[in-house]
Design an enzyme around this catalytic site. Structure first.
Site, mmCIF file in Angstrom:
data_model
loop_
_atom_site.group_PDB
_atom_site.id
_atom_site.type_symbol
_atom_site.label_atom_id
_atom_site.label_comp_id
_atom_site.label_asym_id
_atom_site.label_seq_id
_atom_site.Cartn_x
_atom_site.Cartn_y
_atom_site.Cartn_z
ATOM 1 N N LYS A 1 13.299 -11.449 -0.694
ATOM 2 C CA LYS A 1 13.825 -11.562 0.726
ATOM 3 C C LYS A 1 12.600 -11.383 1.711
ATOM 4 C CE LYS A 1 17.100 -8.243 0.414
ATOM 5 N NZ LYS A 1 18.111 -7.362 0.695
ATOM 6 N N SER B 1 9.117 -7.317 -5.911
ATOM 7 C CA SER B 1 10.064 -7.756 -6.940
ATOM 8 C C SER B 1 11.207 -8.368 -6.080
ATOM 9 C CB SER B 1 10.743 -6.296 -7.223
ATOM 10 O OG SER B 1 10.852 -5.643 -6.118
ATOM 11 N N THR C 1 0.739 -1.151 0.011
ATOM 12 C CA THR C 1 0.040 0.136 -0.096
ATOM 13 C C THR C 1 0.860 1.399 -0.021
ATOM 14 O OG1 THR C 1 -0.282 -0.121 2.376
ATOM 15 C CG2 THR C 1 -1.944 -1.148 1.155
ATOM 16 N N GLU D 1 22.279 -2.392 -2.798
ATOM 17 C CA GLU D 1 22.738 -1.908 -1.561
ATOM 18 C C GLU D 1 23.364 -0.645 -1.416
ATOM 19 O OE1 GLU D 1 22.318 -3.488 1.571
ATOM 20 O OE2 GLU D 1 20.520 -4.646 0.556
#
Length: 344
Positions: free
Chosen positions: A27, A24, A13, A130
């Site tokens: 994890k 996507s 949301t 990252e």
């Protein structure tokens, strides 16, 4: 994590979650003991349902959170990702139209898919995502600091470009182009009045990117940018050894800069000071020999594991033979790479 094995459907949301995580990434992790995403697992959602009408309920902080990760993608990949920011945040700041937010969502999803299809568990190529997170995460987790994740990442990008410039990896001109992306977003952060350098540095030193390269005393692994659209690539992990004293210097500069920005109202009102371009630190040589030895050890461990599995399969097959279980023998032999034909 409490209900492992059940089907997972993601219904983001928020703008950030829609293009950067839920639809996507595999994890599924949580923060623990003061560190980011340290406990979790990889699990592919059965479905991700993105309803962009939720965006109309979001305010400045939530939209900047999502735009922050897109700003990072612009620095990583350039091209259409950079063009997106040039025609949105670099013109109008965070106030995108509904149509622009939908387009941005698709472009963000495309960026993640581009790398995750080759590295779904983010162990080498996808570590690039990252970028900016090393210092960004550290700030997010520091007591008394308040900022959204995406804004924290872009602030972390400023530290990364400072380091890259000081190490001679990024030119002054390229740094100015890179930092202009962040300045356009104008990320906000609340900082406590006391000195937080040591705490931020401690978080950086325990970042989740440690362990990919051999440990080296006095250095910390960082993902660095060379210029917009071109990442520094000293090895397959895109990680460079950065002297700890330079990391500390970058944190001091960054926190001081963000305090000044808060005092005058925005980053745009500041002229970010570049370090003296006549002096650059020598780039820390990535330990290719140590890295090669580490990879050789990993390969040897893998061979040993495969051999153990082969022995285990052989024992299982022999057991099935003794028990007269022909179908299981065929299955075990097939897993060992042999063809087996049932006989009567």
């Amino acid at each position: 994590m409490l209900f492992r094995g059940i089907r997972l459907v993601q219904c983001p949301t928020s703008f950030l979650n829609a293009h950067d995580a839920a639809a996507s990434s595999q994890k599924q992790a949580i923060n623990h003991a003061g560190y980011k995403n340290i406990v979790g697992l990889y699990h592919v959602p059965t479905m991700a349902l993105i309803d962009t009408s939720f965006y109309s309920t979001l305010g400045e902080t939530e939209l900047k959170a999502g735009l922050g990760e897109l700003t990072k993608n612009a620095a990583l990949f350039g091209g259409k990702h950079y063009e997106l920011m040039k025609k949105t945040t670099m013109v109008k700041g965070w106030k995108l139209s509904g149509e622009e937010l939908v387009d941005a969502t698709y472009i963000g999803l495309g960026a993640k898919d581009m790398l995750l299809r080759h590295d779904p568990k983010e162990k080498h190529l996808a570590l690039l995502f990252e970028y900016g997170h090393t210092v960004g995460h550290a700030l997010e987790l520091t007591k008394g600091v308040s900022t959204s994740h995406g804004e924290g990442v872009t602030i972390g990008m400023l530290a990364a470009s400072y380091i890259s410039n000081r190490m001679g990896i990024m030119s002054d001109a390229d740094r100015a182009t890179h930092d202009a992306l962040v300045i356009a977003l104008d990320p906000k952060i609340h900082l406590p009045p006391h000195d937080i350098t040591d705490e931020v540095l401690d978080k950086v030193m325990h970042d989740n990117k440690r362990g990919y390269l051999p440990e080296r005393a006095g250095f910390c692994p960082f993902i660095l940018n060379q210029r917009v659209g071109e990442m520094h690539a000293p090895n397959k992990y895109y990680l460079e050894y950065v002297p700890v004293h330079l990391v500390r210097e970058a944190i001091l500069w960054l926190v001081g800069t963000m305090r000044q920005a808060s005092a005058v109202g925005s980053l745009r009102a500041l002229r970010l000071a570049l370090p003296d371009s006549s002096f650059h630190l020598s780039r820390a040589p990535t330990q290719e020999k140590e890295l090669a030895e580490l990879q050789e050890k990993e390969l040897a461990d893998l061979r040993e594991k495969e051999l153990a599995e082969l022995v285990q399969e052989k024992a299982r097959a022999e057991f099935h033979v003794l028990c007269g279980d022909k179908e299981n023998v065929i299955s075990s032999m097939a897993r060992m790479g042999f063809q087996a034909t049932p006989t009567t």
